[in-house]
Scaffold this motif. Structure first.
Motif, PDB file in Angstrom:
ATOM      1  N   ASP A  58       4.439   8.571   3.893  1.00  0.00           N
ATOM      2  CA  ASP A  58       5.822   8.524   3.428  1.00  0.00           C
ATOM      3  C   ASP A  58       6.573   7.345   4.027  1.00  0.00           C
ATOM      4  O   ASP A  58       7.403   6.728   3.363  1.00  0.00           O
ATOM      5  CB  ASP A  58       6.549   9.823   3.772  1.00  0.00           C
ATOM      6  N   GLU A  59       6.302   7.054   5.293  1.00  0.00           N
ATOM      7  CA  GLU A  59       6.924   5.900   5.950  1.00  0.00           C
ATOM      8  C   GLU A  59       6.004   5.423   7.062  1.00  0.00           C
ATOM      9  O   GLU A  59       5.203   6.181   7.600  1.00  0.00           O
ATOM     10  CB  GLU A  59       8.298   6.255   6.504  1.00  0.00           C
ATOM     11  N   HIS A  60       6.132   4.138   7.394  1.00  0.00           N
ATOM     12  CA  HIS A  60       5.334   3.565   8.472  1.00  0.00           C
ATOM     13  C   HIS A  60       6.011   3.857   9.802  1.00  0.00           C
ATOM     14  O   HIS A  60       7.223   3.770   9.931  1.00  0.00           O
ATOM     15  CB  HIS A  60       5.204   2.051   8.311  1.00  0.00           C
TER      16      HIS A  60
ATOM     17  N   ASP B  68       2.163  -2.157   1.761  1.00  0.00           N
ATOM     18  CA  ASP B  68       3.167  -1.731   0.786  1.00  0.00           C
ATOM     19  C   ASP B  68       2.685  -2.316  -0.540  1.00  0.00           C
ATOM     20  O   ASP B  68       2.914  -3.489  -0.821  1.00  0.00           O
ATOM     21  CB  ASP B  68       4.537  -2.277   1.179  1.00  0.00           C
ATOM     22  N   ALA B  69       1.993  -1.498  -1.328  1.00  0.00           N
ATOM     23  CA  ALA B  69       1.319  -2.036  -2.510  1.00  0.00           C
ATOM     24  C   ALA B  69       1.221  -0.982  -3.604  1.00  0.00           C
ATOM     25  O   ALA B  69       1.207   0.209  -3.329  1.00  0.00           O
ATOM     26  CB  ALA B  69      -0.085  -2.497  -2.131  1.00  0.00           C
TER      27      ALA B  69
ATOM     28  N   LEU C 116       3.468   3.392   0.274  1.00  0.00           N
ATOM     29  CA  LEU C 116       3.038   2.878   1.573  1.00  0.00           C
ATOM     30  C   LEU C 116       1.674   3.476   1.913  1.00  0.00           C
ATOM     31  O   LEU C 116       1.444   4.663   1.714  1.00  0.00           O
ATOM     32  CB  LEU C 116       4.053   3.246   2.646  1.00  0.00           C
ATOM     33  N   TYR C 117       0.786   2.643   2.441  1.00  0.00           N
ATOM     34  CA  TYR C 117      -0.563   3.070   2.783  1.00  0.00           C
ATOM     35  C   TYR C 117      -0.932   2.586   4.174  1.00  0.00           C
ATOM     36  O   TYR C 117      -0.410   1.576   4.654  1.00  0.00           O
ATOM     37  CB  TYR C 117      -1.592   2.496   1.801  1.00  0.00           C
ATOM     38  N   GLU C 118      -1.862   3.315   4.794  1.00  0.00           N
ATOM     39  CA  GLU C 118      -2.490   2.885   6.035  1.00  0.00           C
ATOM     40  C   GLU C 118      -3.994   2.873   5.806  1.00  0.00           C
ATOM     41  O   GLU C 118      -4.545   3.805   5.226  1.00  0.00           O
ATOM     42  CB  GLU C 118      -2.141   3.830   7.182  1.00  0.00           C
ATOM     43  N   HIS C 119      -4.645   1.810   6.240  1.00  0.00           N
ATOM     44  CA  HIS C 119      -6.084   1.645   6.052  1.00  0.00           C
ATOM     45  C   HIS C 119      -6.735   1.390   7.400  1.00  0.00           C
ATOM     46  O   HIS C 119      -6.191   0.652   8.214  1.00  0.00           O
ATOM     47  CB  HIS C 119      -6.403   0.439   5.159  1.00  0.00           C
TER      48      HIS C 119
END
Length: 117
Positions: free
Chosen positions: A94-96, A66-67, A3-6
């Motif tokens: 780790d989680e959104h 989620d990639a 999981l990523y945040e941009h």
């Protein structure tokens, strides 16, 4: 998948429709490479703390994804090559978090902060 945040900042002279079009464009880049865009937020035009490429303001956008790592690397590569994107920040989480981001919450909804002394 990870999981990523941009967060990315685009030029201030774009219209808001063009800035939101960038969100869709980079979302399709992710989906073409096996990832998915979980959620996105357009934060609007905000004043920056310092000039970037002679701009004082910029369109801010926030993406939750989620990639696989390869899809994120390709999206970041295309963001850095795009003329309208000034800055990019990607964080692996780790989680959104549930609900809207802190930028989109009203001041009343935010958790109480301790007093300043």
């Amino acid at each position: 998948m990870p999981l990523y945040e941009h967060v990315f900042i685009s030029r201030q002279d774009l219209s808001s429709a063009q800035a939101e079009g960038l969100i869709e464009h980079f979302g399709t880049v992710l989906s073409d490479n096996g990832g998915k865009l979980v959620e996105n937020e357009y934060w609007g035009v905000k004043t920056m703390a310092y000039k970037i490429n002679k701009n004082r303001k910029g369109h801010y956008a926030y993406l939750r994804t989620d990639a696989p790592a390869a899809a994120v690397q390709e999206m970041e590569r295309l963001m850095r090559l795009h003329d309208d994107v000034m800055r990019v920040l990607t964080i692996k989480v780790d989680e959104h978090a549930e609900g809207p981001s802190v930028q989109m919450q009203k001041r009343d909804e935010r958790a109480e902060r301790r007093e300043r002394r």
